[in-house]
Scaffold this motif. Structure first.
Motif, short mmCIF file in Angstrom:
data_model
loop_
_atom_site.label_atom_id
_atom_site.label_comp_id
_atom_site.label_asym_id
_atom_site.label_seq_id
_atom_site.Cartn_x
_atom_site.Cartn_y
_atom_site.Cartn_z
N UNK A 41 91.07 -33.91 63.19
CA UNK A 41 91.83 -33.08 64.03
C UNK A 41 92.88 -34.38 63.92
N UNK A 42 93.38 -35.25 63.34
CA UNK A 42 94.88 -36.30 62.92
C UNK A 42 95.38 -34.93 62.43
N UNK A 43 94.96 -35.06 61.32
CA UNK A 43 95.82 -34.32 60.16
C UNK A 43 96.73 -32.89 60.87
N UNK A 44 95.21 -32.14 61.53
CA UNK A 44 96.10 -30.95 62.57
C UNK A 44 97.44 -31.75 63.47
N UNK A 45 97.56 -32.61 64.17
CA UNK A 45 98.75 -33.02 64.88
C UNK A 45 99.58 -33.00 63.87
N UNK A 46 99.76 -34.02 62.76
CA UNK A 46 100.56 -34.85 62.00
C UNK A 46 101.33 -32.82 61.23
N UNK A 47 100.46 -32.26 60.43
CA UNK A 47 100.65 -31.44 60.20
C UNK A 47 101.34 -29.84 60.86
N UNK A 48 100.50 -29.75 62.29
CA UNK A 48 100.95 -29.13 62.64
C UNK A 48 99.98 -27.99 62.62
N UNK A 49 99.44 -28.08 62.15
CA UNK A 49 97.92 -26.72 61.83
C UNK A 49 98.45 -26.39 63.74
N UNK A 50 97.87 -25.09 63.13
CA UNK A 50 97.72 -24.32 64.73
C UNK A 50 96.40 -22.85 64.14
N UNK A 51 95.63 -22.42 64.82
CA UNK A 51 94.51 -21.63 63.96
C UNK A 51 95.47 -20.73 64.00
N UNK A 52 95.01 -19.51 62.95
CA UNK A 52 96.23 -18.99 62.04
C UNK A 52 94.99 -17.69 62.53
N UNK A 53 95.47 -16.56 63.33
CA UNK A 53 95.49 -15.21 63.95
C UNK A 53 95.98 -14.44 63.66
N UNK A 54 95.04 -13.38 62.59
CA UNK A 54 95.39 -12.49 60.91
C UNK A 54 96.25 -10.73 62.36
#
Length: 149
Positions: A136-149
């Motif tokens: 969850x911390x990495x998600x915020x740092x890297x700007x990760x969002x769930x990918x929708x195909x």
């Protein structure tokens, strides 16, 4: 897109990513139909790799970090580690995320704690076990969002 005051003090559309004013700006965007083509272009740029092939080179595969990750995950050698990373990416398990900051994809399995990062071209960047709070911390740092195909 943002609006900035351009020449003559008129508001003009400004692309924050490229640092340039948008052609035909000054009129502004009037509807969702004006914005949708831009969203489509961005989504087409970043396509999730269908298949992962392995690390880009032996140096990356045999880096001290990857040797440590392989040991922590119980693999006998770097080939097993590389194969397991590719196998995890290619499996239906886990959720795929896209990181807008670096333009990379990640896959995370909450149950097994497996975490892999992949470039757009299908080369592995890293693979290791990551607790949910750290993910969850990495998600915020890297700007990760769930990918929708």
């Amino acid at each position: 897109m943002a609006e900035k005051t351009g020449a003559g003090g008129k508001p003009q559309n400004f692309d924050c990513n490229s640092g340039r004013y948008v052609k035909g700006s000054g009129q502004g965007y009037n509807s969702q139909s004006d914005i949708q083509p831009l969203k489509n272009a961005i989504e087409q740029k970043a396509k999730s790799p269908e298949t992962v092939y392995g690390f880009a080179n032996k140096k990356l595969k045999n880096s001290p970090d990857h040797i440590q990750h392989a040991k922590e995950m119980g693999f006998k050698n770097q080939d097993e580690y590389e194969n397991a990373a590719a196998e995890f990416w290619n499996s239906p398990d886990g959720e795929i995320y896209y990181g807008s900051k670096r333009g990379r994809f990640a896959k995370y399995n909450e149950k097994t704690k497996e975490y892999v990062i992949v470039d757009k071209d299908g080369t592995l960047r890293t693979y290791y076990l990551l607790p949910k709070k750290q993910f969850e911390k990495k998600t915020k740092q890297e700007g990760f969002e769930k990918w929708k195909k």
